[in-house]
Scaffold this motif. Structure first.
Motif, PDB file in Angstrom:
ATOM      1  N   GLY A   1      -5.612   0.307   4.179  1.00  0.00           N
ATOM      2  CA  GLY A   1      -4.637   1.171   5.025  1.00  0.00           C
ATOM      3  C   GLY A   1      -5.271   2.647   4.980  1.00  0.00           C
ATOM      4  O   GLY A   1      -5.653   3.116   4.205  1.00  0.00           O
ATOM      5  N   TYR A   2      -4.789   3.026   6.290  1.00  0.00           N
ATOM      6  CA  TYR A   2      -5.197   4.693   6.494  1.00  0.00           C
ATOM      7  C   TYR A   2      -3.997   5.032   7.136  1.00  0.00           C
ATOM      8  O   TYR A   2      -3.355   4.754   7.801  1.00  0.00           O
ATOM      9  CB  TYR A   2      -6.426   4.712   7.619  1.00  0.00           C
ATOM     10  N   THR A   3      -3.432   6.301   6.348  1.00  0.00           N
ATOM     11  CA  THR A   3      -2.126   6.919   6.807  1.00  0.00           C
ATOM     12  C   THR A   3      -2.502   8.446   7.101  1.00  0.00           C
ATOM     13  O   THR A   3      -2.960   9.129   6.379  1.00  0.00           O
ATOM     14  CB  THR A   3      -1.052   6.851   5.614  1.00  0.00           C
TER      15      THR A   3
ATOM     16  N   GLN B   1       3.915  10.576  11.558  1.00  0.00           N
ATOM     17  CA  GLN B   1       3.234   9.464  10.440  1.00  0.00           C
ATOM     18  C   GLN B   1       2.507   8.424  11.398  1.00  0.00           C
ATOM     19  O   GLN B   1       3.147   7.885  12.077  1.00  0.00           O
ATOM     20  CB  GLN B   1       4.043   9.043   9.360  1.00  0.00           C
ATOM     21  N   ASP B   2       1.114   8.398  11.396  1.00  0.00           N
ATOM     22  CA  ASP B   2       0.383   7.401  12.024  1.00  0.00           C
ATOM     23  C   ASP B   2      -0.330   6.402  10.733  1.00  0.00           C
ATOM     24  O   ASP B   2      -0.715   6.912   9.943  1.00  0.00           O
ATOM     25  CB  ASP B   2      -0.658   7.884  12.962  1.00  0.00           C
ATOM     26  N   ARG B   3      -0.177   5.110  10.851  1.00  0.00           N
ATOM     27  CA  ARG B   3      -0.388   4.291   9.738  1.00  0.00           C
ATOM     28  C   ARG B   3      -1.110   2.753  10.521  1.00  0.00           C
ATOM     29  O   ARG B   3      -0.478   2.357  11.400  1.00  0.00           O
ATOM     30  CB  ARG B   3       0.711   3.822   8.980  1.00  0.00           C
ATOM     31  N   TRP B   4      -2.472   2.807   9.975  1.00  0.00           N
ATOM     32  CA  TRP B   4      -3.155   1.414  10.057  1.00  0.00           C
ATOM     33  C   TRP B   4      -3.201   0.660   9.052  1.00  0.00           C
ATOM     34  O   TRP B   4      -3.362   1.165   7.982  1.00  0.00           O
ATOM     35  CB  TRP B   4      -4.660   1.986  10.807  1.00  0.00           C
ATOM     36  N   GLN B   5      -3.005  -0.540   9.146  1.00  0.00           N
ATOM     37  CA  GLN B   5      -3.134  -1.543   8.050  1.00  0.00           C
ATOM     38  C   GLN B   5      -3.949  -2.759   8.570  1.00  0.00           C
ATOM     39  O   GLN B   5      -4.060  -3.184   9.588  1.00  0.00           O
ATOM     40  CB  GLN B   5      -1.838  -1.930   7.632  1.00  0.00           C
ATOM     41  N   LEU B   6      -4.814  -3.161   7.775  1.00  0.00           N
ATOM     42  CA  LEU B   6      -5.499  -4.506   7.767  1.00  0.00           C
ATOM     43  C   LEU B   6      -5.266  -5.233   6.756  1.00  0.00           C
ATOM     44  O   LEU B   6      -5.348  -4.948   5.551  1.00  0.00           O
ATOM     45  CB  LEU B   6      -6.954  -4.214   7.917  1.00  0.00           C
ATOM     46  N   VAL B   7      -5.020  -6.601   6.856  1.00  0.00           N
ATOM     47  CA  VAL B   7      -4.646  -7.291   5.791  1.00  0.00           C
ATOM     48  C   VAL B   7      -5.616  -9.079   6.079  1.00  0.00           C
ATOM     49  O   VAL B   7      -5.534  -9.290   7.277  1.00  0.00           O
ATOM     50  CB  VAL B   7      -3.181  -7.822   5.737  1.00  0.00           C
ATOM     51  N   SER B   8      -6.129  -9.336   5.056  1.00  0.00           N
ATOM     52  CA  SER B   8      -6.794 -10.633   5.302  1.00  0.00           C
ATOM     53  C   SER B   8      -6.505 -11.537   4.022  1.00  0.00           C
ATOM     54  O   SER B   8      -6.603 -10.949   2.722  1.00  0.00           O
ATOM     55  CB  SER B   8      -8.290 -10.320   5.240  1.00  0.00           C
ATOM     56  N   GLU B   9      -6.440 -12.778   4.153  1.00  0.00           N
ATOM     57  CA  GLU B   9      -5.990 -13.724   3.257  1.00  0.00           C
ATOM     58  C   GLU B   9      -6.862 -14.892   3.565  1.00  0.00           C
ATOM     59  O   GLU B   9      -6.842 -15.670   4.523  1.00  0.00           O
ATOM     60  CB  GLU B   9      -4.527 -14.249   3.072  1.00  0.00           C
ATOM     61  N   LEU B  10      -7.791 -15.264   2.493  1.00  0.00           N
ATOM     62  CA  LEU B  10      -8.913 -16.212   2.915  1.00  0.00           C
ATOM     63  C   LEU B  10      -8.704 -17.042   1.548  1.00  0.00           C
ATOM     64  O   LEU B  10      -8.748 -16.647   0.737  1.00  0.00           O
ATOM     65  CB  LEU B  10     -10.340 -15.657   3.099  1.00  0.00           C
ATOM     66  N   SER B  11      -8.983 -18.696   1.946  1.00  0.00           N
ATOM     67  CA  SER B  11      -8.997 -19.474   0.859  1.00  0.00           C
ATOM     68  C   SER B  11     -10.630 -19.939   0.829  1.00  0.00           C
ATOM     69  O   SER B  11     -11.359 -19.926   1.716  1.00  0.00           O
ATOM     70  CB  SER B  11      -8.337 -20.724   1.235  1.00  0.00           C
TER      71      SER B  11
ATOM     72  N   THR C   1      -4.497   9.601   3.673  1.00  0.00           N
ATOM     73  CA  THR C   1      -4.647   8.433   2.471  1.00  0.00           C
ATOM     74  C   THR C   1      -5.675   7.511   3.017  1.00  0.00           C
ATOM     75  O   THR C   1      -5.079   6.737   4.124  1.00  0.00           O
ATOM     76  CB  THR C   1      -3.465   8.092   1.775  1.00  0.00           C
ATOM     77  N   LEU C   2      -6.598   6.898   2.364  1.00  0.00           N
ATOM     78  CA  LEU C   2      -7.404   5.853   2.734  1.00  0.00           C
ATOM     79  C   LEU C   2      -7.251   5.230   1.386  1.00  0.00           C
ATOM     80  O   LEU C   2      -7.786   5.281   0.485  1.00  0.00           O
ATOM     81  CB  LEU C   2      -8.803   6.022   3.195  1.00  0.00           C
ATOM     82  N   GLN C   3      -6.624   3.662   1.441  1.00  0.00           N
ATOM     83  CA  GLN C   3      -6.577   2.869   0.254  1.00  0.00           C
ATOM     84  C   GLN C   3      -6.934   1.374   0.684  1.00  0.00           C
ATOM     85  O   GLN C   3      -7.005   0.936   1.628  1.00  0.00           O
ATOM     86  CB  GLN C   3      -5.107   2.803  -0.291  1.00  0.00           C
TER      87      GLN C   3
ATOM     88  N   LEU D   1       0.898  -1.296  -0.005  1.00  0.00           N
ATOM     89  CA  LEU D   1       0.069   0.108  -0.157  1.00  0.00           C
ATOM     90  C   LEU D   1       0.813   1.278  -0.081  1.00  0.00           C
ATOM     91  O   LEU D   1       1.819   1.414   0.716  1.00  0.00           O
ATOM     92  CB  LEU D   1      -0.827  -0.010   1.278  1.00  0.00           C
ATOM     93  N   ASP D   2       0.297   2.255  -0.596  1.00  0.00           N
ATOM     94  CA  ASP D   2       1.264   3.740  -0.670  1.00  0.00           C
ATOM     95  C   ASP D   2       1.671   4.167   0.563  1.00  0.00           C
ATOM     96  O   ASP D   2       0.940   4.037   1.569  1.00  0.00           O
ATOM     97  CB  ASP D   2       0.308   4.809  -1.266  1.00  0.00           C
ATOM     98  N   SER D   3       2.818   4.318   0.594  1.00  0.00           N
ATOM     99  CA  SER D   3       3.634   5.014   1.890  1.00  0.00           C
ATOM    100  C   SER D   3       2.985   6.376   2.315  1.00  0.00           C
ATOM    101  O   SER D   3       3.063   6.606   3.189  1.00  0.00           O
ATOM    102  CB  SER D   3       4.958   5.202   1.685  1.00  0.00           C
ATOM    103  N   ALA D   4       2.402   7.180   1.223  1.00  0.00           N
ATOM    104  CA  ALA D   4       1.410   8.182   1.488  1.00  0.00           C
ATOM    105  C   ALA D   4       2.127   9.199   2.368  1.00  0.00           C
ATOM    106  O   ALA D   4       1.662   9.991   3.156  1.00  0.00           O
ATOM    107  CB  ALA D   4       0.030   7.713   2.171  1.00  0.00           C
ATOM    108  N   ASP D   5       3.435   9.578   1.702  1.00  0.00           N
ATOM    109  CA  ASP D   5       4.132  10.783   2.258  1.00  0.00           C
ATOM    110  C   ASP D   5       4.251  11.707   1.425  1.00  0.00           C
ATOM    111  O   ASP D   5       3.513  11.789   0.380  1.00  0.00           O
ATOM    112  CB  ASP D   5       5.418  10.203   2.782  1.00  0.00           C
TER     113      ASP D   5
END
Length: 485
Positions: A378-380, A354-364, A400-402, A173-177
């Motif tokens: 991600g939100y930065t 910089q404050d950065r939140w990330q959520l990652v999900s991998e599902l079969s 940035t919200l991506q 996800l974009d570093s958003a700087d």
């Protein structure tokens, strides 16, 4: 000579409720001991025994692919098909080239398997090359240089292109700087806590947008852990050229259901020492004024393991204060008697947060169309101020919200692929003396498709992307705004 993962594999799947089993051999038919077997999108993994055999206890309807690695051998990704009922039998080819998994594309593959021009710096190689800035860390890679703005700010230059033409991402996800706005702006990523850095060139960059024509640099870390194995790592370093000291610490742990990760770093450096010439032509020691810096940061994250995948969340904080060399204003004072000029440089300091939140999900998944779903959100919240003589001159902010979702398609006629859906909103604002652009909001949405097929010695790969970008800029001094699509 072809040193790729060109393997002969009889890929069959046990349909028993207890899971799958198989055997890993080399090209001479000898069993490979200690090969790692990992299930994509799951914490499930195993190792082969002295006979090269392995077994995985899990619901086979939730499997989509497994990754097989062995030291000194090529990497193999095995796509599992529903309805197969025999154990796996896989043959790995010997290779002297290290196999590293590339995560920056929807279809994970090793560097040797990928048809795309990808460079990966990881492990001990990354530790040896690691510097205080991203550009200096990568400057010795083929086709990569550094936009050196003193020891405090440098960005990668890929094949002569930099700035907005090279995208910097953190875990995809974009570093958003604001590093692509000016060469003296710091790239808001940290290499000391990174696991690997991936450099993408060519058609693969289209998955990150039409603007990244020079390339993509993806910094991968373990802020969302992929394993609950207990491990701790630390590093201490120093250099004499800037009397720089740095330290980092990372720990990962957990249990069968939950993994956690925490890491942190601290770095401080003084003015950069440079050689200067005296009036008599002798070399003497000098310093690059206003090139000192101090930075610190931490990441904390967790990953919840499900029967068919995982969901992880992480928060990171980065702070950096650094001088900007050569960025002052000079005042000339004329002396009538000596007829000389003294220049006084105002000290300019950049204060970044910089404050950065990330959520990652991998599902079969197990349906006729999809084999899996990978999501990244991600939100930065980024801000840095340029301070001149203790007064704030200009403040740059970027929120940035991506979101990116990869829909992994079931294999059909030997073709495997993915559909990527992406949406990003960026609010950028610069306030102060050097605010050369009005506040703007950029919204983009895109859909991409990638398909690949291995036929003998060739890997065929097709891809396409459709993207829409809207930029709306407004200023209080203007009656209206500018809208660009």
């Amino acid at each position: 000579m072809k040193l790729t993962a060109n393997l002969f594999a009889l890929m069959t799947l046990s349909n028993l409720a207890h899971g799958i089993s198989g055997q890993v051999l080399d090209t001479s038919g000898e069993p490979i001991y200690g090969a790692s077997i990992e299930v994509a999108g799951s914490r499930q993994q195993a190792q082969t025994d002295a006979q090269g055999r392995f077994s995985l206890e899990m619901n086979t309807s939730q499997l989509r692919e497994i990754h097989i690695n062995a030291p000194g051998h090529s990497h193999k990704t095995v796509i599992l098909q529903a309805g197969q009922d025999e154990p796996l039998k896989v043959t790995l080819q010997h290779t002297v080239i290290e196999q590293i998994d590339v995560t920056a594309t929807p279809l994970h593959a090793s560097t040797i398997e990928s048809a795309q021009p990808v460079t990966v710096v990881a492990g001990e190689e990354l530790r040896r090359k690691q510097a205080s800035t991203l550009g200096e860390t990568l400057k010795n890679e083929v086709g990569v240089h550094s936009s050196y703005f003193g020891p405090v700010a440098s960005s990668p230059i890929i094949r002569g292109l930099n700035g907005p033409r090279v995208l910097i991402t953190q875990n995809g996800l974009d570093s958003a700087d604001a590093s692509r706005v000016g060469p003296d702006h710091v790239v808001a990523t940290e290499t000391i806590t990174a696991e690997q850095i991936e450099i993408l060139r060519g058609p693969a960059t289209l998955f990150y947008g039409s603007g990244a024509i020079g390339g993509v640099v993806n910094v991968v870390d373990e802020r969302i852990p992929t394993s609950s194995e207990n491990r701790t790592a630390y590093s201490l370093g120093s250099n004499t050229v800037a009397d720089e000291r740095e330290a980092s610490l990372a720990h990962t742990g957990g249990n069968d259901q939950l993994a956690y990760h925490v890491d942190g770093f601290w770095r401080k450096g003084d003015d950069y020492e440079i050689p200067t010439s005296s009036d008599y032509g002798e070399e003497s020691s000098g310093v690059l004024e206003n090139s000192d810096s101090k930075s610190k940061g931490f990441n904390i994250g967790g990953n919840w393991f499900l029967d068919n995948g995982s969901i992880g969340l992480a928060y990171g904080r980065l702070e950096r204060i650094n001088g900007i060399p050569g960025h002052g204003h000079s005042d000339e004072h004329e002396d009538d008697e000596s007829e000389h000029h003294d220049e006084h440089e105002e000290e300019v300091v950049s204060d970044l947060k910089q404050d950065r939140w990330q959520l990652v999900s991998e599902l079969s998944l197990d349906n006729i169309w999809l084999s899996g779903l990978d999501a990244r959100i991600g939100y930065t919240d980024y801000e840095h101020s340029e301070i001149e003589n203790d007064a704030v001159g200009t403040t740059f902010s970027n929120q940035t919200l991506q979101a990116r979702v990869n829909l992994l398609l079931q294999e059909r006629a030997g073709w495997r692929g993915a559909i990527t859906l992406e949406s990003k909103t960026t609010d950028f604002e610069a306030i102060g003396e050097e605010a050369f652009t009005p506040p703007s909001t950029t919204e983009s949405s895109a859909i991409g498709l990638i398909q690949e097929k291995q036929t003998g010695e060739f890997l065929w790969q097709l891809g396409a992307r459709i993207e829409r970008v809207t930029i709306e800029a407004t200023d209080d001094d203007w009656e209206g705004g500018i809208s660009i699509s």
